[in-house]
Design a protein around this motif. Structure first.
Motif, PDB file in Angstrom:
ATOM      1  N   ASP A 212      23.977  33.871  29.367  1.00  0.00           N
ATOM      2  CA  ASP A 212      25.186  33.667  30.189  1.00  0.00           C
ATOM      3  C   ASP A 212      25.323  32.197  30.597  1.00  0.00           C
ATOM      4  OD1 ASP A 212      25.684  36.372  29.954  1.00  0.00           O
ATOM      5  OD2 ASP A 212      25.027  36.869  32.005  1.00  0.00           O
ATOM      6  N   PHE A 213      24.206  31.584  30.981  1.00  0.00           N
ATOM      7  CA  PHE A 213      24.217  30.163  31.362  1.00  0.00           C
ATOM      8  C   PHE A 213      24.657  29.294  30.179  1.00  0.00           C
ATOM      9  CE2 PHE A 213      22.059  26.033  31.653  1.00  0.00           C
ATOM     10  CZ  PHE A 213      22.559  25.586  32.878  1.00  0.00           C
ATOM     11  N   ALA A 214      24.108  29.583  28.998  1.00  0.00           N
ATOM     12  CA  ALA A 214      24.471  28.824  27.797  1.00  0.00           C
ATOM     13  C   ALA A 214      25.957  28.988  27.483  1.00  0.00           C
ATOM     14  CB  ALA A 214      23.624  29.272  26.608  1.00  0.00           C
ATOM     15  N   MET A 215      26.476  30.190  27.642  1.00  0.00           N
ATOM     16  CA  MET A 215      27.894  30.435  27.350  1.00  0.00           C
ATOM     17  C   MET A 215      28.801  29.699  28.337  1.00  0.00           C
ATOM     18  SD  MET A 215      27.822  32.062  24.603  1.00  0.00           S
ATOM     19  CE  MET A 215      29.298  32.950  24.225  1.00  0.00           C
ATOM     20  N   VAL A 216      28.427  29.653  29.592  1.00  0.00           N
ATOM     21  CA  VAL A 216      29.214  28.923  30.601  1.00  0.00           C
ATOM     22  C   VAL A 216      29.236  27.433  30.267  1.00  0.00           C
ATOM     23  CG1 VAL A 216      29.236  28.186  33.034  1.00  0.00           C
ATOM     24  CG2 VAL A 216      28.911  30.602  32.463  1.00  0.00           C
TER      25      VAL A 216
ATOM     26  N   ALA B  62      31.913  22.662  27.801  1.00  0.00           N
ATOM     27  CA  ALA B  62      31.870  21.596  26.789  1.00  0.00           C
ATOM     28  C   ALA B  62      33.077  21.677  25.865  1.00  0.00           C
ATOM     29  CB  ALA B  62      30.577  21.690  25.981  1.00  0.00           C
ATOM     30  N   ILE B  63      33.446  22.889  25.453  1.00  0.00           N
ATOM     31  CA  ILE B  63      34.613  23.076  24.579  1.00  0.00           C
ATOM     32  C   ILE B  63      35.876  22.578  25.273  1.00  0.00           C
ATOM     33  CG2 ILE B  63      36.114  24.829  23.528  1.00  0.00           C
ATOM     34  CD1 ILE B  63      33.603  24.352  21.925  1.00  0.00           C
ATOM     35  N   LYS B  64      36.048  22.922  26.533  1.00  0.00           N
ATOM     36  CA  LYS B  64      37.245  22.488  27.281  1.00  0.00           C
ATOM     37  C   LYS B  64      37.304  20.968  27.377  1.00  0.00           C
ATOM     38  CE  LYS B  64      37.903  26.759  29.762  1.00  0.00           C
ATOM     39  NZ  LYS B  64      37.537  27.543  30.921  1.00  0.00           N
ATOM     40  N   LEU B  65      36.158  20.337  27.623  1.00  0.00           N
ATOM     41  CA  LEU B  65      36.121  18.875  27.699  1.00  0.00           C
ATOM     42  C   LEU B  65      36.429  18.240  26.336  1.00  0.00           C
ATOM     43  CD1 LEU B  65      33.060  18.334  30.063  1.00  0.00           C
ATOM     44  CD2 LEU B  65      35.461  17.824  30.563  1.00  0.00           C
ATOM     45  N   MET B  66      35.892  18.828  25.269  1.00  0.00           N
ATOM     46  CA  MET B  66      36.162  18.303  23.917  1.00  0.00           C
ATOM     47  C   MET B  66      37.649  18.455  23.576  1.00  0.00           C
ATOM     48  SD  MET B  66      32.888  19.222  21.501  1.00  0.00           S
ATOM     49  CE  MET B  66      32.641  20.904  21.998  1.00  0.00           C
ATOM     50  N   GLN B  67      38.229  19.616  23.889  1.00  0.00           N
ATOM     51  CA  GLN B  67      39.650  19.843  23.606  1.00  0.00           C
ATOM     52  C   GLN B  67      40.515  18.831  24.361  1.00  0.00           C
ATOM     53  OE1 GLN B  67      39.918  23.981  24.754  1.00  0.00           O
ATOM     54  NE2 GLN B  67      39.932  24.659  22.616  1.00  0.00           N
TER      55      GLN B  67
END
Length: 171
Positions: free
Chosen positions: A24-28, A33-38
């Motif tokens: 769960d921690f890794a997924m959060v 990270a995905i949102k920041l990259m986008q």
């Protein structure tokens, strides 16, 4: 590791609480990270190098969690970004094209090589690209393969040429 040490598959319904908390921690963190990259890509603040590294990160993570289809889509997107960048750089270059990166100070050989390897994997795992796309990819390194030396300076050079030939064969 926790799931395996408890003799349970990580994707099983019943996993130890610690393993679930780690996942769960890794997924959060992955989601953040995905949102920041986008955001960086959409605002134009991410370089092509950063976009490619982010793409490799996503491919690795998605494969790790079992989302092969999504990993392949991201690998294909990264391959397209790299192709466009290389075509742009090679058009400006005079003389013999480089084996991997046409601009080592912008995108390192290792990144180019990673995407060439991913491209081979795409063709063998699930490839829905058009015949025209395959033809373009086949011809991408035509000049380099035609200039294949009869002997190589070192093992590294032989490996690079081998990957170019294998990639061409796959397409």
């Amino acid at each position: 590791e926790i799931a395996y040490s408890a003799d349970v598959h990580p994707h099983a319904v019943i996993v130890p609480l610690t393993a679930k908390l780690h996942r769960d921690f890794a997924m959060v963190k992955y989601d953040a990270a995905i949102k920041l990259m986008q955001k960086a890509i959409s605002t134009g603040t991410a370089s092509q190098r950063q976009s490619l590294l982010g793409c490799i990160f996503v491919v690795c993570f998605e494969m790790l969690v079992g989302n092969r289809h999504l990993a392949i889509k991201h690998a294909q997107s990264g391959t397209i970004i790299l192709q466009q960048w290389r075509a742009q750089k090679l058009a400006l270059q005079k003389g013999k094209p480089s084996l991997l990166s046409p601009s080592l100070l912008t995108i390192e050989d290792e990144i180019v090589e990673a995407f060439q390897t991913l491209d081979i994997q795409i063709t063998t795992l699930r490839d829905d690209r058009s015949d025209a796309c395959h033809q373009e990819m086949m011809n991408e390194n035509c000049i380099k393969i035609a200039a294949l030396p009869t002997s190589f300076r070192d093992l590294r050079e032989a490996q690079i040429y081998l990957n170019l030939v294998v990639r061409r064969i796959c397409h």
